[in-house]
Design a protein around this motif. Structure first.
Motif, mmCIF file in Angstrom:
data_model
loop_
_atom_site.group_PDB
_atom_site.id
_atom_site.type_symbol
_atom_site.label_atom_id
_atom_site.label_comp_id
_atom_site.label_asym_id
_atom_site.label_seq_id
_atom_site.Cartn_x
_atom_site.Cartn_y
_atom_site.Cartn_z
ATOM 1 N N TYR A 254 -10.980 -2.025 14.491
ATOM 2 C CA TYR A 254 -10.694 -2.962 13.399
ATOM 3 C C TYR A 254 -9.181 -3.137 13.238
ATOM 4 C CZ TYR A 254 -10.398 -4.996 8.738
ATOM 5 O OH TYR A 254 -10.100 -5.820 7.668
ATOM 6 N N LEU A 255 -8.478 -2.027 13.193
ATOM 7 C CA LEU A 255 -7.028 -2.068 13.006
ATOM 8 C C LEU A 255 -6.355 -2.838 14.132
ATOM 9 C CD1 LEU A 255 -4.967 -0.912 10.954
ATOM 10 C CD2 LEU A 255 -4.660 1.017 12.515
ATOM 11 N N ASP A 256 -6.785 -2.599 15.350
ATOM 12 C CA ASP A 256 -6.208 -3.273 16.508
ATOM 13 C C ASP A 256 -6.405 -4.786 16.422
ATOM 14 O OD1 ASP A 256 -5.074 -3.214 19.314
ATOM 15 O OD2 ASP A 256 -7.044 -4.103 19.720
ATOM 16 N N ARG A 257 -7.569 -5.225 15.951
ATOM 17 C CA ARG A 257 -7.862 -6.655 15.886
ATOM 18 C C ARG A 257 -7.132 -7.365 14.747
ATOM 19 N NH1 ARG A 257 -9.542 -8.921 20.319
ATOM 20 N NH2 ARG A 257 -10.011 -10.700 18.960
ATOM 21 N N GLN A 258 -6.649 -6.611 13.754
ATOM 22 C CA GLN A 258 -5.928 -7.254 12.650
ATOM 23 C C GLN A 258 -4.468 -7.488 13.006
ATOM 24 O OE1 GLN A 258 -8.339 -8.186 10.567
ATOM 25 N NE2 GLN A 258 -9.511 -6.789 11.900
ATOM 26 N N GLY A 259 -3.934 -6.703 13.948
ATOM 27 C CA GLY A 259 -2.555 -6.884 14.378
ATOM 28 C C GLY A 259 -1.537 -6.464 13.345
ATOM 29 N N ASP A 260 -0.287 -6.822 13.570
ATOM 30 C CA ASP A 260 0.774 -6.520 12.612
ATOM 31 C C ASP A 260 0.605 -7.384 11.367
ATOM 32 O OD1 ASP A 260 2.174 -4.503 13.908
ATOM 33 O OD2 ASP A 260 3.290 -5.918 15.151
ATOM 34 N N VAL B 185 -6.261 -14.594 3.705
ATOM 35 C CA VAL B 185 -6.513 -13.869 4.941
ATOM 36 C C VAL B 185 -5.930 -12.460 4.894
ATOM 37 C CG1 VAL B 185 -6.009 -13.793 7.414
ATOM 38 C CG2 VAL B 185 -6.669 -15.953 6.337
ATOM 39 N N PHE B 186 -4.717 -12.328 4.402
ATOM 40 C CA PHE B 186 -4.066 -11.019 4.354
ATOM 41 C C PHE B 186 -4.873 -10.052 3.498
ATOM 42 C CE2 PHE B 186 -1.229 -7.892 2.457
ATOM 43 C CZ PHE B 186 -0.551 -7.413 3.564
ATOM 44 N N LYS B 187 -5.309 -10.493 2.323
ATOM 45 C CA LYS B 187 -6.058 -9.631 1.408
ATOM 46 C C LYS B 187 -7.400 -9.221 2.004
ATOM 47 C CE LYS B 187 -3.434 -9.058 -2.228
ATOM 48 N NZ LYS B 187 -3.014 -7.689 -2.660
ATOM 49 N N LYS B 188 -8.048 -10.141 2.705
ATOM 50 C CA LYS B 188 -9.320 -9.810 3.345
ATOM 51 C C LYS B 188 -9.123 -8.709 4.388
ATOM 52 C CE LYS B 188 -11.615 -14.298 2.790
ATOM 53 N NZ LYS B 188 -12.186 -15.481 3.489
ATOM 54 N N LYS B 189 -8.097 -8.861 5.211
ATOM 55 C CA LYS B 189 -7.822 -7.853 6.228
ATOM 56 C C LYS B 189 -7.457 -6.516 5.588
ATOM 57 C CE LYS B 189 -6.236 -10.932 9.934
ATOM 58 N NZ LYS B 189 -5.125 -11.231 10.869
ATOM 59 N N GLN B 190 -6.671 -6.582 4.522
ATOM 60 C CA GLN B 190 -6.227 -5.352 3.865
ATOM 61 C C GLN B 190 -7.398 -4.608 3.226
ATOM 62 O OE1 GLN B 190 -3.588 -5.766 0.464
ATOM 63 N NE2 GLN B 190 -2.601 -3.824 0.951
ATOM 64 N N GLN B 191 -8.271 -5.323 2.562
ATOM 65 C CA GLN B 191 -9.394 -4.654 1.914
ATOM 66 C C GLN B 191 -10.295 -3.978 2.944
ATOM 67 O OE1 GLN B 191 -11.466 -6.016 -1.796
ATOM 68 N NE2 GLN B 191 -13.088 -6.567 -0.376
ATOM 69 N N GLY B 192 -10.532 -4.659 4.057
ATOM 70 C CA GLY B 192 -11.324 -4.043 5.121
ATOM 71 C C GLY B 192 -10.662 -2.795 5.668
ATOM 72 N N CYS B 193 -9.354 -2.857 5.834
ATOM 73 C CA CYS B 193 -8.596 -1.721 6.349
ATOM 74 C C CYS B 193 -8.658 -0.541 5.387
ATOM 75 C CB CYS B 193 -7.139 -2.152 6.571
ATOM 76 S SG CYS B 193 -6.114 -0.913 7.382
ATOM 77 N N GLN B 194 -8.528 -0.806 4.104
ATOM 78 C CA GLN B 194 -8.582 0.253 3.096
ATOM 79 C C GLN B 194 -9.953 0.913 3.046
ATOM 80 O OE1 GLN B 194 -7.396 -2.252 -0.200
ATOM 81 N NE2 GLN B 194 -5.340 -1.367 -0.260
ATOM 82 N N VAL B 195 -10.994 0.102 3.047
ATOM 83 C CA VAL B 195 -12.354 0.634 2.952
ATOM 84 C C VAL B 195 -12.707 1.454 4.190
ATOM 85 C CG1 VAL B 195 -14.799 0.003 2.958
ATOM 86 C CG2 VAL B 195 -13.219 -1.131 1.384
ATOM 87 N N LEU B 196 -12.420 0.941 5.369
ATOM 88 C CA LEU B 196 -12.797 1.646 6.593
ATOM 89 C C LEU B 196 -11.991 2.928 6.780
ATOM 90 C CD1 LEU B 196 -13.343 -1.298 9.102
ATOM 91 C CD2 LEU B 196 -15.057 0.039 7.871
ATOM 92 N N ARG B 197 -10.755 2.924 6.346
ATOM 93 C CA ARG B 197 -9.961 4.149 6.457
ATOM 94 C C ARG B 197 -10.533 5.239 5.554
ATOM 95 N NH1 ARG B 197 -3.486 5.193 5.234
ATOM 96 N NH2 ARG B 197 -3.295 6.968 6.642
#
Length: 213
Positions: A68-74, A181-193
Motif C-alpha cells: 500500500y505504502l509503495d503504491r501511494q508514493g511520496d 486524494v491526499f486525505k484518502k491516501k493518508q487515512q488508509g496509511c494510518q489505518v493499515l499501519r
C-alpha cells in the motif's frame, strides 16, 4: 350536485392509490438489534479456526501495508512517521493480554476487526479509484477483507454461544467519501499501519487461550 359527485368519485380513487402505494412497503418496527439473531450452533473447530485466521492476518499484514505504502508514493514513503501516525484514527485500543479472561479478549478482537472491516471497505474503494491497475494491492485488500469477515463470523458465534454476549459497542473510522486524494491516501496509511501493530498483539495474546480450546 357537482360537489357531491366530485367527492364520491375522487375520494375512493385517492384511497385506492394510497393502498397501492402502501403495498410492499416494509413496516418500520423499532426492535432492539442483536448480533446473535441469526447465529447458529458453532462448528466444533471454531476456536482453532479463529486462531488460524488471526495468525493468517498477522502473517500478511506487513506485506499489505508495504505494498500500500509503495503504491501511494511520496510523500508517504519518505515521511512515514509524520503522515501515517496511527493516532489520527479511531482504531480501537487492544487493552488485553495473555492473563485477561478469554471473554474479554473475544470482545476486544470483535471491536478491532469490526472496525477494520469497515475501514477496508473505504480503503479498497479509494484504491480502486486511485490505483485501478494496482492488481496485487487490490487483491490483497480483497483477501484481507474476506478473511476479516470470516473471523468476525467466528467471533460472533463464540461470543453468542459460549460467552452469552449479545451486544458489543463498536466504533468505526471516518468515511473517506468527500475527502481529497491526499486525505484518502493518508487515512488508509494510518489505518493499515495501526492494523499491523494490533494484529501482531492479537496473535500473541490469543495463542494460549484458543490453542487448547
Amino acid at each position: 350536485m357537482r360537489v357531491g359527485w366530485f367527492r364520491a368519485s375522487v375520494v375512493p380513487l385517492l384511497l385506492m392509490i394510497h393502498c397501492r402505494l402502501m403495498v410492499g412497503m416494509p413496516l418500520q418496527v423499532n426492535l432492539p438489534s442483536s448480533m446473535c439473531e441469526n447465529t447458529h450452533v458453532c462448528k466444533p473447530n471454531v476456536a482453532e479456526q479463529t486462531r488460524k485466521l488471526v495468525v493468517l492476518l498477522n502473517a500478511t499484514a506487513q506485506d499489505l501495508f508495504s505494498i500500500y505504502l509503495d503504491r501511494q508514493g511520496d510523500p508517504f514513503s519518505s515521511h512515514l512517521d509524520e503522515l501515517c501516525n496511527a493516532n489520527g484514527t479511531n482504531f480501537p485500543d487492544f487493552h488485553v493480554n495473555r492473563t485477561s479472561r478469554t471473554k474479554e479478549i473475544m470482545v476486544a478482537l470483535y471491536k478491532v476487526f469490526a472496525f477494520l472491516n469497515a475501514s477496508l471497505g473505504n480503503i479498497t474503494r479509494d484504491q480502486e479509484e486511485l490505483n485501478p491497475t494496482a492488481k496485487e494491492l487490490l487483491e490483497r485488500l480483497h483477501n484481507t477483507t474476506k478473511t476479516t469477515r470470516g473471523l468476525i463470523s467466528n467471533l460472533t458465534c463464540l461470543l453468542c454461544t459460549d460467552y452469552k454476549v449479545s451486544q458489543v459497542d463498536v466504533t468505526y473510522g471516518k468515511s473517506s467519501k468527500g475527502m481529497n486524494v491526499f486525505k484518502k491516501k493518508q487515512q488508509g496509511c494510518q489505518v493499515l499501519r495501526r492494523y499491523v501493530q494490533v494484529v501482531s498483539q492479537a496473535a500473541q495474546v490469543l495463542l494460549p487461550h484458543l490453542s487448547q480450546a
